[in-house]
Design a protein around this motif. Structure first.
Motif, mmCIF file in Angstrom:
data_model
loop_
_atom_site.group_PDB
_atom_site.id
_atom_site.type_symbol
_atom_site.label_atom_id
_atom_site.label_comp_id
_atom_site.label_asym_id
_atom_site.label_seq_id
_atom_site.Cartn_x
_atom_site.Cartn_y
_atom_site.Cartn_z
ATOM 1 N N HIS A 114 0.726 -1.063 -0.050
ATOM 2 C CA HIS A 114 -0.287 0.045 0.009
ATOM 3 C C HIS A 114 0.782 1.307 -0.026
ATOM 4 C CE1 HIS A 114 -3.419 -2.828 0.947
ATOM 5 N NE2 HIS A 114 -4.111 -1.679 0.763
ATOM 6 N N ILE A 115 1.655 1.124 0.779
ATOM 7 C CA ILE A 115 2.600 2.493 1.084
ATOM 8 C C ILE A 115 3.581 2.889 -0.095
ATOM 9 C CG2 ILE A 115 4.227 1.393 2.617
ATOM 10 C CD1 ILE A 115 3.051 4.985 2.885
ATOM 11 N N ILE A 116 4.028 1.722 -0.595
ATOM 12 C CA ILE A 116 4.948 1.882 -1.804
ATOM 13 C C ILE A 116 4.281 2.398 -2.820
ATOM 14 C CG2 ILE A 116 6.495 0.596 -3.537
ATOM 15 C CD1 ILE A 116 7.380 -1.164 -0.838
ATOM 16 N N GLN A 117 3.139 1.965 -3.000
ATOM 17 C CA GLN A 117 2.025 2.186 -4.235
ATOM 18 C C GLN A 117 1.923 3.609 -4.086
ATOM 19 O OE1 GLN A 117 2.227 0.557 -7.145
ATOM 20 N NE2 GLN A 117 3.242 -1.115 -6.216
ATOM 21 N N SER A 118 1.586 4.247 -2.873
ATOM 22 C CA SER A 118 1.147 5.547 -2.649
ATOM 23 C C SER A 118 2.188 6.371 -2.817
ATOM 24 C CB SER A 118 0.784 5.298 -1.243
ATOM 25 O OG SER A 118 0.312 6.816 -0.655
ATOM 26 N N LEU A 119 3.515 6.150 -2.225
ATOM 27 C CA LEU A 119 4.641 6.911 -2.610
ATOM 28 C C LEU A 119 4.801 6.934 -3.993
ATOM 29 C CD1 LEU A 119 6.873 5.598 0.525
ATOM 30 C CD2 LEU A 119 5.462 8.022 0.173
ATOM 31 N N LEU A 120 4.819 5.962 -5.044
ATOM 32 C CA LEU A 120 4.984 6.215 -6.445
ATOM 33 C C LEU A 120 3.853 6.980 -6.935
ATOM 34 C CD1 LEU A 120 5.750 2.171 -7.182
ATOM 35 C CD2 LEU A 120 7.379 4.216 -7.278
ATOM 36 N N ALA A 121 2.786 7.018 -6.345
ATOM 37 C CA ALA A 121 1.860 7.966 -6.993
ATOM 38 C C ALA A 121 2.047 9.523 -6.771
ATOM 39 C CB ALA A 121 0.366 7.478 -6.580
ATOM 40 N N LEU A 122 2.474 9.689 -5.401
ATOM 41 C CA LEU A 122 2.855 10.934 -5.158
ATOM 42 C C LEU A 122 4.080 11.194 -5.850
ATOM 43 C CD1 LEU A 122 1.971 10.770 -1.455
ATOM 44 C CD2 LEU A 122 0.650 12.040 -2.846
ATOM 45 N N GLY A 123 5.177 10.692 -5.979
ATOM 46 C CA GLY A 123 6.455 10.987 -6.426
ATOM 47 C C GLY A 123 6.128 11.380 -8.059
ATOM 48 N N SER A 124 5.284 10.423 -8.589
ATOM 49 C CA SER A 124 5.130 10.459 -10.206
ATOM 50 C C SER A 124 4.314 11.797 -10.430
ATOM 51 C CB SER A 124 4.321 9.426 -10.497
ATOM 52 O OG SER A 124 4.626 8.269 -10.420
ATOM 53 N N GLY A 125 3.627 12.595 -9.569
ATOM 54 C CA GLY A 125 3.077 13.628 -9.650
ATOM 55 C C GLY A 125 4.044 14.943 -9.913
ATOM 56 N N ARG A 126 5.206 14.915 -9.134
ATOM 57 C CA ARG A 126 6.079 15.795 -9.277
ATOM 58 C C ARG A 126 5.374 17.191 -8.602
ATOM 59 N NH1 ARG A 126 10.557 14.568 -13.911
ATOM 60 N NH2 ARG A 126 10.571 12.346 -13.230
ATOM 61 N N ILE A 127 5.671 18.402 -9.356
ATOM 62 C CA ILE A 127 5.208 19.710 -9.057
ATOM 63 C C ILE A 127 3.781 19.823 -9.478
ATOM 64 C CG2 ILE A 127 5.396 22.292 -9.052
ATOM 65 C CD1 ILE A 127 7.583 20.747 -7.361
ATOM 66 N N LEU A 128 3.428 19.672 -10.765
ATOM 67 C CA LEU A 128 2.222 20.179 -11.214
ATOM 68 C C LEU A 128 1.411 18.874 -11.620
ATOM 69 C CD1 LEU A 128 3.477 22.846 -13.701
ATOM 70 C CD2 LEU A 128 2.349 23.000 -11.464
ATOM 71 N N GLY A 129 1.716 17.456 -11.553
ATOM 72 C CA GLY A 129 0.938 16.370 -11.784
ATOM 73 C C GLY A 129 0.877 16.087 -13.068
ATOM 74 N N ILE A 130 0.761 14.855 -13.461
ATOM 75 C CA ILE A 130 0.501 14.273 -14.758
ATOM 76 C C ILE A 130 -0.760 14.385 -15.712
ATOM 77 C CG2 ILE A 130 2.255 12.716 -14.306
ATOM 78 C CD1 ILE A 130 -0.019 10.443 -14.191
ATOM 79 N N GLY A 131 -1.636 15.257 -14.917
ATOM 80 C CA GLY A 131 -3.256 15.791 -15.620
ATOM 81 C C GLY A 131 -4.122 14.757 -14.831
ATOM 82 N N LEU A 132 -5.580 15.466 -15.018
ATOM 83 C CA LEU A 132 -6.697 15.067 -14.402
ATOM 84 C C LEU A 132 -6.860 13.644 -15.189
ATOM 85 C CD1 LEU A 132 -9.126 14.882 -12.691
ATOM 86 C CD2 LEU A 132 -10.249 16.470 -14.361
ATOM 87 N N GLY A 133 -7.177 12.442 -14.723
ATOM 88 C CA GLY A 133 -7.708 11.451 -15.274
ATOM 89 C C GLY A 133 -6.547 10.283 -15.867
ATOM 90 N N ALA A 134 -5.328 10.952 -15.620
ATOM 91 C CA ALA A 134 -4.140 10.399 -16.107
ATOM 92 C C ALA A 134 -3.354 9.538 -15.347
ATOM 93 C CB ALA A 134 -3.031 11.222 -16.809
ATOM 94 N N SER A 135 -3.762 9.314 -14.196
ATOM 95 C CA SER A 135 -3.220 8.341 -13.270
ATOM 96 C C SER A 135 -2.931 6.862 -13.662
ATOM 97 C CB SER A 135 -4.018 8.443 -11.834
ATOM 98 O OG SER A 135 -3.648 7.577 -10.962
ATOM 99 N N LYS A 136 -1.796 6.489 -13.469
ATOM 100 C CA LYS A 136 -1.433 5.059 -13.624
ATOM 101 C C LYS A 136 -1.745 4.068 -12.520
ATOM 102 C CE LYS A 136 0.484 6.292 -17.827
ATOM 103 N NZ LYS A 136 0.288 7.704 -17.596
ATOM 104 N N GLN A 137 -1.490 4.679 -11.368
ATOM 105 C CA GLN A 137 -1.852 3.811 -10.079
ATOM 106 C C GLN A 137 -3.187 3.361 -9.891
ATOM 107 O OE1 GLN A 137 1.760 3.264 -9.680
ATOM 108 N NE2 GLN A 137 1.094 3.026 -7.727
ATOM 109 N N LYS A 138 -4.150 3.845 -10.575
ATOM 110 C CA LYS A 138 -5.313 3.543 -10.462
ATOM 111 C C LYS A 138 -5.852 2.456 -11.217
ATOM 112 C CE LYS A 138 -7.230 6.746 -13.850
ATOM 113 N NZ LYS A 138 -7.863 8.071 -14.156
ATOM 114 N N TYR A 139 -4.878 1.819 -11.958
ATOM 115 C CA TYR A 139 -5.030 0.470 -13.034
ATOM 116 C C TYR A 139 -4.592 -0.539 -11.866
ATOM 117 C CZ TYR A 139 -5.918 3.305 -17.250
ATOM 118 O OH TYR A 139 -6.542 4.170 -17.985
ATOM 119 N N PHE A 140 -5.119 -0.656 -10.743
ATOM 120 C CA PHE A 140 -5.272 -1.652 -10.025
ATOM 121 C C PHE A 140 -3.744 -1.894 -9.407
ATOM 122 C CE2 PHE A 140 -8.476 -2.525 -12.787
ATOM 123 C CZ PHE A 140 -9.647 -2.601 -11.948
#
Length: 374
Positions: free
Chosen positions: A232-258
């Protein structure tokens, strides 16, 4: 003393509406893949959250325009009801389990399954506000007449919620009660004594259950078991780290693909960080800081002690829950299941938080008229 009405606190009103709107948007963004896979409908969770939001807005405005003093007479009945509902969770075929916890009641005629602990938090705040207001100052400062009755009620709720198990909500219950006892006039020495006495019990409860020990160890080093306890926590940190400063865009999350579990509930803040970056998460934190600031300002400016205690309790409840949620997803505190107020998917949480926010706004509508005399 002459009391007059004014407009409700605009800061709180706008902040709550913004958080709720963000919640609807992010529930859809984080859940449409899951909705399609599980239910064949990408809009499944969005439609449910919109339904919850409509009910929440109705109770929100009802609470804003209902004199908060009317709720005082329901303090004891609500407390008894919440204890009964918490007890009903342990009746076979009545309590629903998910993720190893039994927190929901199955009621056939309701469109959603209520979570008794959400009602219990408000019931405790209302009861303690009424109890501490009713007690005279000399009684509040005595252990037997002042602090003991409240502590007994708090312990009953604490143990029932802990047994679900729901460790995070149990901690919120304790936090709310200590703040309200402090504001209500309880001796600081008594509160310190209770805190010190509860430390061994807290350590015992933390180490009693194997899953709690595993969560604590995974918090210290999640990469030791990246596919199980630390997942859980590793995937959460990967999601937060992937966003960096401005994020990758609304709806573009990769982590939500299970990849990230509970992405629309407990870990929705991680998806916000992935899609909107550090700026997006900072905005969410600032909005909760505004609620903290205005909530306690409303408490300080309340026309009576009951309003002060009620506003302080409601503000503490919302802020404690948001701190724990953000702390979990950012690996500041060990993983525990708790939603982000106003934003995470869920009917009971959203409706009760909006109702409580409405009461907070109603308290802000009353002020003492300048020059008024008794």
């Amino acid at each position: 003393m002459i009391i007059e009405k004014k407009s409700p606190d605009l800061w709180v009103f706008i902040t709550v509406i913004i958080l709720t709107a963000i919640g609807v948007c992010m529930v859809f963004s984080s859940s449409y893949v899951m909705g399609y896979k599980w239910y064949g409908d990408s809009y499944y969770f969005l439609k449910k959250q919109l339904f919850f939001s409509i009910i929440a807005l109705i109770v929100f405005f009802f609470a804003i325009f209902t004199d908060y003093h009317h709720f005082k007479k329901f303090a004891l009945p609500l407390l008894i009801l919440s204890i009964i509902l918490l007890s009903m969770l342990f009746i076979p075929n009545l309590g629903r389990s998910a993720g190893g916890a039994k927190r929901w009641i199955k009621i056939a005629f309701l469109p959603f399954q209520p979570q008794p602990s959400e009602l219990a938090k408000f019931a405790l705040i209302l009861y303690m506000a009424e109890f501490l207001t009713r007690k005279q100052l000399k009684d509040i400062k005595t252990f037997i007449k002042g602090i003991l009755p409240s502590i007994i009620i708090v312990l009953v709720m604490f143990l029932l919620i802990l047994e679900e198990p729901d460790f995070s909500t149990s901690l919120i219950i304790l936090g709310i009660s200590f703040i309200m006892l402090f504001i209500g006039g309880t001796r600081v020495l008594q509160l310190y004594s209770l805190i010190i006495a509860s430390i061994p019990f807290g350590i015992f409860m933390l180490l009693k259950e194997e899953y709690r020990k595993i969560r604590l160890l995974s918090f210290l080093n999640p990469w030791k078991d990246p596919l199980d306890s630390g997942f859980h926590i590793i995937q959460s940190l990967l999601a937060l780290g992937s966003g960096r400063i401005l994020g990758i865009g609304l709806g573009a999350s990769k982590q939500k693909y299970f990849y990230l579990p509970d992405q629309h509930t407990d870990f929705i803040f991680s998806i916000i960080g992935e899609e909107f970056g550090f700026i997006g998460t900072l905005i969410i934190i600032i909005l909760f800081i505004i609620l903290l600031w205005r909530g306690f300002r409303i408490a300080l400016n309340s026309v009576d002690e009951f309003g002060t205690l009620l506003a302080a309790g409601i503000t503490s409840m919302i802020v404690f829950q948001s701190i724990i949620n953000v702390g979990v997803v950012t690996k500041i505190i060990p993983t525990t299941g708790i939603t982000l107020p106003f934003i995470s998917f869920g009917g009971s949480s959203l409706i009760m938080n909006m109702f409580c926010a409405g009461i907070l706004l109603n308290i802000s509508r009353y002020k003492i008229k300048e020059g008024g005399v008794n």
